[in-house]
Write an enzyme that holds these catalytic residues in place. Structure first.
Site, PDB file in Angstrom:
ATOM      1  N   ARG A  46       0.849  -1.196   0.000  1.00 10.66           N
ATOM      2  CA  ARG A  46       0.000   0.000   0.000  1.00 10.66           C
ATOM      3  C   ARG A  46       0.884   1.246   0.000  1.00 10.66           C
ATOM      4  O   ARG A  46       0.567   2.253  -0.628  1.00 10.66           O
ATOM      5  CB  ARG A  46      -0.946   0.005   1.223  1.00 10.66           C
ATOM      6  CG  ARG A  46      -1.683   1.326   1.370  1.00 10.66           C
ATOM      7  CD  ARG A  46      -2.935   1.291   2.209  1.00 10.66           C
ATOM      8  NE  ARG A  46      -2.854   0.458   3.387  1.00 10.66           N
ATOM      9  CZ  ARG A  46      -2.168   0.747   4.507  1.00 10.66           C
ATOM     10  NH1 ARG A  46      -1.477   1.871   4.595  1.00 10.66           N
ATOM     11  NH2 ARG A  46      -2.175  -0.080   5.524  1.00 10.66           N
ATOM     12  N   TYR A  98     -16.367  17.099 -15.474  1.00 11.15           N
ATOM     13  CA  TYR A  98     -16.824  15.713 -15.431  1.00 11.15           C
ATOM     14  C   TYR A  98     -17.876  15.551 -14.317  1.00 11.15           C
ATOM     15  O   TYR A  98     -17.669  16.001 -13.183  1.00 11.15           O
ATOM     16  CB  TYR A  98     -15.613  14.800 -15.203  1.00 11.15           C
ATOM     17  CG  TYR A  98     -16.004  13.384 -14.916  1.00 11.15           C
ATOM     18  CD1 TYR A  98     -16.811  12.673 -15.801  1.00 11.15           C
ATOM     19  CD2 TYR A  98     -15.576  12.740 -13.759  1.00 11.15           C
ATOM     20  CE1 TYR A  98     -17.198  11.372 -15.530  1.00 11.15           C
ATOM     21  CE2 TYR A  98     -15.949  11.437 -13.488  1.00 11.15           C
ATOM     22  CZ  TYR A  98     -16.768  10.764 -14.375  1.00 11.15           C
ATOM     23  OH  TYR A  98     -17.152   9.477 -14.103  1.00 11.15           O
ATOM     24  N   ASP A 169      -7.187  19.268 -14.000  1.00  7.98           N
ATOM     25  CA  ASP A 169      -7.457  17.919 -14.505  1.00  7.98           C
ATOM     26  C   ASP A 169      -7.057  17.929 -15.983  1.00  7.98           C
ATOM     27  O   ASP A 169      -7.714  18.559 -16.810  1.00  7.98           O
ATOM     28  CB  ASP A 169      -8.950  17.605 -14.326  1.00  7.98           C
ATOM     29  CG  ASP A 169      -9.306  16.200 -14.783  1.00  7.98           C
ATOM     30  OD1 ASP A 169      -8.590  15.653 -15.643  1.00  7.98           O
ATOM     31  OD2 ASP A 169     -10.316  15.649 -14.292  1.00  7.98           O
ATOM     32  N   LYS A 194      -7.985   6.904 -19.166  1.00  3.38           N
ATOM     33  CA  LYS A 194      -8.304   7.434 -20.494  1.00  3.38           C
ATOM     34  C   LYS A 194      -7.091   7.340 -21.421  1.00  3.38           C
ATOM     35  O   LYS A 194      -6.595   6.257 -21.649  1.00  3.38           O
ATOM     36  CB  LYS A 194      -8.843   8.860 -20.327  1.00  3.38           C
ATOM     37  CG  LYS A 194      -9.926   8.985 -19.226  1.00  3.38           C
ATOM     38  CD  LYS A 194     -11.181   8.256 -19.598  1.00  3.38           C
ATOM     39  CE  LYS A 194     -12.258   8.101 -18.557  1.00  3.38           C
ATOM     40  NZ  LYS A 194     -12.240   8.742 -17.298  1.00  3.38           N
TER      41      LYS A 194
HETATM   42  N1  PLP Z   1     -11.642  13.533 -14.968  1.00  2.00           N
HETATM   43  C1  PLP Z   1     -12.200  13.493 -16.193  1.00  2.00           C
HETATM   44  C2  PLP Z   1     -12.024  14.664 -17.122  1.00  2.00           C
HETATM   45  C3  PLP Z   1     -12.950  12.372 -16.586  1.00  2.00           C
HETATM   46  O1  PLP Z   1     -13.515  12.345 -17.796  1.00  2.00           O
HETATM   47  C4  PLP Z   1     -13.080  11.284 -15.671  1.00  2.00           C
HETATM   48  C5  PLP Z   1     -13.864  10.082 -16.023  1.00  2.00           C
HETATM   49  O2  PLP Z   1     -14.577  10.015 -16.991  1.00  2.00           O
HETATM   50  C6  PLP Z   1     -12.494  11.381 -14.417  1.00  2.00           C
HETATM   51  C7  PLP Z   1     -11.772  12.507 -14.094  1.00  2.00           C
HETATM   52  C8  PLP Z   1     -12.635  10.265 -13.406  1.00  2.00           C
HETATM   53  O3  PLP Z   1     -11.763   9.238 -13.704  1.00  2.00           O
HETATM   54  P1  PLP Z   1     -12.017   7.700 -13.317  1.00  2.00           P
HETATM   55  O4  PLP Z   1     -13.214   7.251 -14.085  1.00  2.00           O
HETATM   56  O5  PLP Z   1     -10.725   7.052 -13.718  1.00  2.00           O
HETATM   57  O6  PLP Z   1     -12.245   7.653 -11.843  1.00  2.00           O
END
Ligand code: PLP
Length: 386
Positions: A46, A98, A169, A194
């Protein structure tokens, strides 16, 4: 060392035990110590694991950063960043983001006493007016999900109150096209699910920074909460990221062609893609990004139900959540990725029921365009046909 070389070499020296050229999947939870406290730098997985460490070094290098921490999902990475704050702290957040991030902020973290103000951060004046005495973080996505608005990272950083953190992000752009730390951001977050892993076969996240104190706090949270990726997931992400540059070039080239095709159609109402000259922030995109990535959204002429109809007719664009894999995906943000935002709020932000989002993959662009042409023709409203 340049981008593609870093992707393939940083963190990936031959394995010290066996000389294995490829970083092994260290599928172990613990490590045998020679004497109490005497070990080779690894005590419990961990806290630290060699496969994960390799990924963390690779991802940090791709953002030209010192420190990276890998998490079990993008949301776990986001939670870690918000975990830097305390009850009573205020966060300014971009209003187009998101849906899962919105859900975490508004339905989980707000209960712990964090305060959030959502504003259109593409307008620096709006950001300024949202700042409060207790603002401790500015949270942005650029390009935004799903409307592909851009936020001027440098302009937002210039407004940062002293002691506040700017977190970006960077999932949509990836470090191949955009490095927020270079514009003054303190922290970069990724859903590595992604583009970074790139093959829609793993869920993961990362937090990247140049600040030693921030890194220490993120590491502490990572170890305390334990939302870490498994060694197998770390391996898959590391492997995927080796080809990030190649894939991103193809994603962007295909997305540009698809966006231009959609824009040329009289039965498509609007197309949102930063690579189009018609995008209101095309100039900022050229300054802040070295390419426009593979995500675009569009609305259709005709009733909103046409969007739902079209989404089930494409063959190569699979109707699915997520983005950034080699295969193309189509999604209806209102009902899917952004379904957790109340309809009124969602629509006020422009995420209407007529909006469709594409993650343009790296198939042959002509096949993708034919696929969309077929679905558009099949759903063309009668009026437009006359
Ligand atoms: N940030 C963005 C721009 C996203 O599109 C997503 C998921 O679609 C996330 C964060 C969250 O990521 P995760 O699905 O890997 O938890």
């Amino acid at each position: 060392m340049r981008f593609s070389t870093k992707a393939i070499h940083v963190g990936q020296e031959p394995d010290p035990t066996t000389g294995a050229t490829i970083v092994p999947i260290y599928q172990t939870s613990t490590y045998t110590q020679d004497a109490v406290g005497e070990h080779k730098g690894f005590d419990y997985s961990r806290t630290v694991n060699p496969t994960r460490s390799a990924l963390e070094r690779q991802l940090a290098a791709l953002e030209d950063a010192q420190y990276g921490s890998a998490f079990s999902s993008g949301m776990a990475a986001t939670s870690a960043v918000l975990g830097l704050l305390s009850a009573g702290d205020h966060v300014v957040v971009t209003d187009d983001l998101y849906g899962g991030t919105y859900r975490l902020f508004s339905r989980v973290l707000a209960r712990y006493g964090l305060q959030f103000t959502y504003v259109d951060m593409s307008e620096p004046a709006t950001v300024r007016s949202a700042l409060q005495k207790n603002t401790k973080m500015l949270w942005l996505e650029t390009p935004t999900n799903p409307l592909l608005k851009l936020i001027d990272i440098r302009a937002v950083c210039d407004l940062r109150p002293s002691g506040a953190i700017v977190a970006v992000d960077n999932t949509f752009a990836t470090p191949y096209f955009q490095r927020p730390l270079a514009f003054g951001a303190d922290i970069v977050v990724h859903s590595t699910t992604k583009y970074i892993s790139g093959h829609s076969d793993v869920i993961g996240g990362a937090v990247i920074t140049n600040g030693p104190d921030l890194n220490e706090a993120i590491r502490f949270y990572q170890n305390s909460v334990g939302a870490i990726p498994s060694p197998m997931d770390a391996y898959l992400t590391l492997r995927g990221a080796k080809t990030l540059a190649l894939r991103m070039r193809e994603h962007a080239a295909n997305a540009q062609k698809v966006a231009e095709f959609l824009e040329s159609r009289d039965d498509v109402e609007s197309v949102y893609y930063p690579g189009l000259r018609s995008h209101p922030q095309h100039e900022l995109a050229g300054r802040q990004m070295s390419g426009f990535s593979g995500m675009l959204s569009f609305t259709l002429e005709g009733p909103p139900s046409r969007a739902l109809d079209l989404a089930r007719r494409t063959k190569y664009f699979s109707l699915a959540e997520s983005l950034g894999g080699v295969e193309s995906l189509i999604c209806h943000p209102g009902r899917m990725t952004h379904g957790s935002i109340p309809k009124e709020e969602r629509e006020a932000r422009g995420v209407t029921d007529g909006l469709l989002r594409l993650s343009v993959g790296i198939e042959d662009a002509e096949d993708l365009i034919e696929d969309l042409r077929f679905a558009l023709e099949a759903t063309r409203p009668q009026v437009a046909r006359l």
